[in-house]
Design a protein around this motif. Structure first.
Motif, PDB file in Angstrom:
ATOM      1  N   HIS A   1       2.678   2.382   6.825  1.00  0.00           N
ATOM      2  CA  HIS A   1       2.618   1.352   8.056  1.00  0.00           C
ATOM      3  C   HIS A   1       2.751   0.060   7.277  1.00  0.00           C
ATOM      4  O   HIS A   1       3.089  -1.289   8.014  1.00  0.00           O
ATOM      5  CB  HIS A   1       1.096   1.283   8.347  1.00  0.00           C
ATOM      6  CG  HIS A   1       0.435   2.507   9.062  1.00  0.00           C
ATOM      7  ND1 HIS A   1       1.122   3.082   9.976  1.00  0.00           N
ATOM      8  CD2 HIS A   1      -0.205   3.428   8.406  1.00  0.00           C
ATOM      9  CE1 HIS A   1       0.370   4.185  10.352  1.00  0.00           C
ATOM     10  NE2 HIS A   1      -0.313   4.262   9.574  1.00  0.00           N
ATOM     11  N   GLU A   2       2.791  -0.173   5.785  1.00  0.00           N
ATOM     12  CA  GLU A   2       3.035  -1.589   5.443  1.00  0.00           C
ATOM     13  C   GLU A   2       4.570  -1.934   5.043  1.00  0.00           C
ATOM     14  O   GLU A   2       4.901  -3.013   4.671  1.00  0.00           O
ATOM     15  CB  GLU A   2       2.314  -1.660   4.111  1.00  0.00           C
ATOM     16  CG  GLU A   2       0.698  -1.535   4.431  1.00  0.00           C
ATOM     17  CD  GLU A   2       0.159  -2.987   3.861  1.00  0.00           C
ATOM     18  OE1 GLU A   2      -0.542  -3.662   4.484  1.00  0.00           O
ATOM     19  OE2 GLU A   2       0.127  -3.094   2.565  1.00  0.00           O
TER      20      GLU A   2
ATOM     21  N   ASP B   1      -3.800  -8.104   8.417  1.00  0.00           N
ATOM     22  CA  ASP B   1      -3.854  -7.242   7.152  1.00  0.00           C
ATOM     23  C   ASP B   1      -4.399  -7.437   6.013  1.00  0.00           C
ATOM     24  O   ASP B   1      -4.796  -6.837   5.095  1.00  0.00           O
ATOM     25  CB  ASP B   1      -2.230  -7.329   6.647  1.00  0.00           C
ATOM     26  CG  ASP B   1      -1.196  -6.795   7.667  1.00  0.00           C
ATOM     27  OD1 ASP B   1      -1.421  -5.916   8.159  1.00  0.00           O
ATOM     28  OD2 ASP B   1      -0.733  -7.660   8.350  1.00  0.00           O
TER      29      ASP B   1
ATOM     30  N   ASP C   1       0.834  -1.013  -0.150  1.00  0.00           N
ATOM     31  CA  ASP C   1      -0.099   0.096  -0.087  1.00  0.00           C
ATOM     32  C   ASP C   1       0.795   1.201   0.051  1.00  0.00           C
ATOM     33  O   ASP C   1       2.095   1.232   0.181  1.00  0.00           O
ATOM     34  CB  ASP C   1      -0.843  -0.091   1.300  1.00  0.00           C
ATOM     35  CG  ASP C   1      -2.137  -0.728   1.192  1.00  0.00           C
ATOM     36  OD1 ASP C   1      -2.162  -1.254  -0.158  1.00  0.00           O
ATOM     37  OD2 ASP C   1      -2.774  -1.094   2.331  1.00  0.00           O
TER      38      ASP C   1
ATOM     39  N   ASN D   1       0.562   3.829   1.973  1.00  0.00           N
ATOM     40  CA  ASN D   1       1.078   4.289   3.458  1.00  0.00           C
ATOM     41  C   ASN D   1       2.196   3.393   4.055  1.00  0.00           C
ATOM     42  O   ASN D   1       2.577   2.221   3.470  1.00  0.00           O
ATOM     43  CB  ASN D   1      -0.168   4.320   4.249  1.00  0.00           C
ATOM     44  CG  ASN D   1      -0.479   2.908   4.746  1.00  0.00           C
ATOM     45  OD1 ASN D   1       0.147   2.006   5.288  1.00  0.00           O
ATOM     46  ND2 ASN D   1      -1.814   2.224   4.159  1.00  0.00           N
TER      47      ASN D   1
ATOM     48  N   ASN E   1      -6.630  -5.263  10.498  1.00  0.00           N
ATOM     49  CA  ASN E   1      -5.866  -4.168  11.000  1.00  0.00           C
ATOM     50  C   ASN E   1      -6.496  -2.725  10.432  1.00  0.00           C
ATOM     51  O   ASN E   1      -6.711  -2.632   9.234  1.00  0.00           O
ATOM     52  CB  ASN E   1      -4.366  -4.437  10.148  1.00  0.00           C
ATOM     53  CG  ASN E   1      -3.534  -3.655  11.048  1.00  0.00           C
ATOM     54  OD1 ASN E   1      -3.722  -2.159  10.818  1.00  0.00           O
ATOM     55  ND2 ASN E   1      -2.441  -4.181  11.530  1.00  0.00           N
ATOM     56  N   THR E   2      -6.881  -1.912  11.518  1.00  0.00           N
ATOM     57  CA  THR E   2      -7.539  -0.710  11.114  1.00  0.00           C
ATOM     58  C   THR E   2      -6.524   0.142  10.273  1.00  0.00           C
ATOM     59  O   THR E   2      -7.201   1.083   9.600  1.00  0.00           O
ATOM     60  CB  THR E   2      -7.907   0.119  12.287  1.00  0.00           C
ATOM     61  OG1 THR E   2      -6.523   0.173  13.232  1.00  0.00           O
ATOM     62  CG2 THR E   2      -8.814  -0.817  13.120  1.00  0.00           C
ATOM     63  N   LYS E   3      -5.255   0.006   9.920  1.00  0.00           N
ATOM     64  CA  LYS E   3      -4.280   0.950   9.247  1.00  0.00           C
ATOM     65  C   LYS E   3      -4.122   0.192   7.737  1.00  0.00           C
ATOM     66  O   LYS E   3      -3.844   0.875   6.962  1.00  0.00           O
ATOM     67  CB  LYS E   3      -3.127   1.242   9.870  1.00  0.00           C
ATOM     68  CG  LYS E   3      -3.429   1.895  11.206  1.00  0.00           C
ATOM     69  CD  LYS E   3      -2.198   2.002  11.986  1.00  0.00           C
ATOM     70  CE  LYS E   3      -2.036   2.973  13.208  1.00  0.00           C
ATOM     71  NZ  LYS E   3      -0.857   3.205  14.002  1.00  0.00           N
ATOM     72  N   THR E   4      -4.075  -1.065   7.760  1.00  0.00           N
ATOM     73  CA  THR E   4      -3.453  -1.779   6.517  1.00  0.00           C
ATOM     74  C   THR E   4      -4.490  -2.627   5.943  1.00  0.00           C
ATOM     75  O   THR E   4      -4.115  -3.655   5.144  1.00  0.00           O
ATOM     76  CB  THR E   4      -2.021  -2.464   6.810  1.00  0.00           C
ATOM     77  OG1 THR E   4      -2.397  -3.502   7.926  1.00  0.00           O
ATOM     78  CG2 THR E   4      -1.173  -1.638   7.381  1.00  0.00           C
TER      79      THR E   4
ATOM     80  N   THR F   1      -9.610  -0.574   4.426  1.00  0.00           N
ATOM     81  CA  THR F   1      -9.984   0.460   5.497  1.00  0.00           C
ATOM     82  C   THR F   1      -9.602   1.586   5.121  1.00  0.00           C
ATOM     83  O   THR F   1      -8.887   1.994   4.208  1.00  0.00           O
ATOM     84  CB  THR F   1      -8.975  -0.061   6.849  1.00  0.00           C
ATOM     85  OG1 THR F   1      -7.466  -0.001   6.149  1.00  0.00           O
ATOM     86  CG2 THR F   1      -9.168  -1.128   7.342  1.00  0.00           C
ATOM     87  N   ARG F   2     -10.365   2.583   5.795  1.00  0.00           N
ATOM     88  CA  ARG F   2     -10.465   3.999   5.237  1.00  0.00           C
ATOM     89  C   ARG F   2      -9.065   4.763   5.613  1.00  0.00           C
ATOM     90  O   ARG F   2      -8.579   4.456   6.724  1.00  0.00           O
ATOM     91  CB  ARG F   2     -11.393   4.805   5.556  1.00  0.00           C
ATOM     92  CG  ARG F   2     -12.867   4.194   4.912  1.00  0.00           C
ATOM     93  CD  ARG F   2     -13.898   5.365   5.374  1.00  0.00           C
ATOM     94  NE  ARG F   2     -15.288   4.542   4.845  1.00  0.00           N
ATOM     95  CZ  ARG F   2     -15.906   4.946   3.622  1.00  0.00           C
ATOM     96  NH1 ARG F   2     -15.236   5.777   2.730  1.00  0.00           N
ATOM     97  NH2 ARG F   2     -16.937   4.234   3.298  1.00  0.00           N
TER      98      ARG F   2
END
Length: 347
Positions: free
Chosen positions: A141-142, A254, A137, A139, A280-283, A346-347
């Protein structure tokens, strides 16, 4: 009747109350469909009192079987899924044993069983699914992390073979690009274009040092057994996904992948709603895949609504569901494609 079908029917008969419960729920479902658009007044006018009384008796009998054997509608569905896929796995294992025990011959002209071939279209679809599962992704975080993937309805673990084309490893360890290159031969295809696609994906994934840890759940204990033997670095368990609790060291996933399994659940909305709680709320991403496409599942459902009780959601349905679950529809399914692939994130 095929030998596999005979095994399934015999196992159904061996379960107390199961066949009767199946018949009752089938009749009640058909009746409920007919009257779903009628008001109570219309029902009293259009449906003979004797039929209403008979339906009431069937509902009461279904409740009796539920109390006696625990055979709710969901329990019957889950048991039939387990019986069917256990029988399919056992049949496959038996054929494999027969092939292994067949007498050897020194003759060069000895007849050989041709290897299982996977069509280029099927391979391309599965590679696309795996790429969506493993692809980075935008972002941060990944970056540089082990990706936890849950394969829902994992069967014999086929998805792991395709994930290996894009990852350095299917375990927690970072084994480097050599692992990926060695695994390229695991998925065979006659298409040179697909070979080139696999090569490029392997080069990209090794440069990113992507590592994944795969978990799988399935109704069938026999399928899970084969999956675990075939992919010891992954972790597979027999359970209903809606009762699955991630291991403490994972917490959330994820990627949650439904490949040829979403239509096996009684309620697609409830199933995806539960999946969203494990993301996972981020990824997090939920991947919905079926090589048979919309039309194939319509056909399957017409043949056996116990095994295929649900249809695949279209773009509009997924958009509505995504809003409810605070997700975004990253990839909408293409109704013109013979294959089905959708991605919620996830948004």
């Amino acid at each position: 009747m095929s030998s596999l079908e005979s095994i399934i029917q015999n196992r159904i008969d061996a379960e107390p109350g199961l066949r009767e419960s199946m018949s009752l729920y089938d009749e009640l479902r058909q009746f409920d469909i007919v009257v779903s658009s009628m008001s109570s007044v219309e029902q009293s006018i259009r449906i003979p009192p004797q039929q209403l009384q008979a339906i009431q008796r069937k509902r009461e009998r279904a409740k009796e079987l539920q109390l006696q054997y625990g055979l709710s509608h969901l329990a019957v569905h889950n048991k039939l899924q387990e019986i069917t896929w256990d029988a399919a796995a056992a049949s496959r294992h038996h054929r494999h044993q027969e092939a292994q025990s067949a007498p050897k011959t020194n003759s060069n002209k000895a007849k050989k069983t041709p290897p299982l071939r996977v069509s280029d279209a099927m391979t391309a679809h599965m590679l696309s699914l795996a790429e969506w599962a493993v692809g980075m992704d935008t972002n941060s975080h990944e970056s540089d992390k082990t990706r936890f993937i849950l394969d829902v309805g994992c069967g014999t673990g086929l998805l792991c073979n395709y994930l290996k084309q894009f990852t350095s490893s299917t375990s927690n360890s970072n084994s480097g690009s050599s692992n990926t290159n060695n695994n390229k031969k695991k998925v065979s295809t006659s298409s040179s274009a697909l070979h080139a696609s696999i090569d490029r994906a392997a080069d990209d994934s090794s440069s990113q040092s992507v590592s994944v840890k795969v978990f799988g759940v399935d109704f069938s204990g026999e399928m899970v057994k084969i999956a675990q033997e075939s992919h010891p670095d992954a972790t597979f368990v027999q359970t209903d996904f809606l009762q699955y609790i991630p291991p403490p060291e994972v917490g959330s996933f994820d990627r949650i992948i439904f490949n040829e399994s979403l239509h096996n659940f009684l309620n697609v909305e409830d199933t995806l709603r539960y999946a969203a709680t494990l993301l996972n709320t981020k990824t997090g991403r939920i991947l919905l895949s079926n090589p048979k496409g919309f039309a194939g599942i319509v056909t399957q459902r017409a043949v056996n609504q116990w095994l295929s009780p649900s249809l695949l959601p279209n773009s509009q349905e997924l958009e509505l569901l995504a809003d409810q679950l605070n997700l975004q529809l990253l990839r909408a399914p293409d109704t013109t494609s013979p294959h089905y692939l959708a991605v919620l994130a996830t948004r």
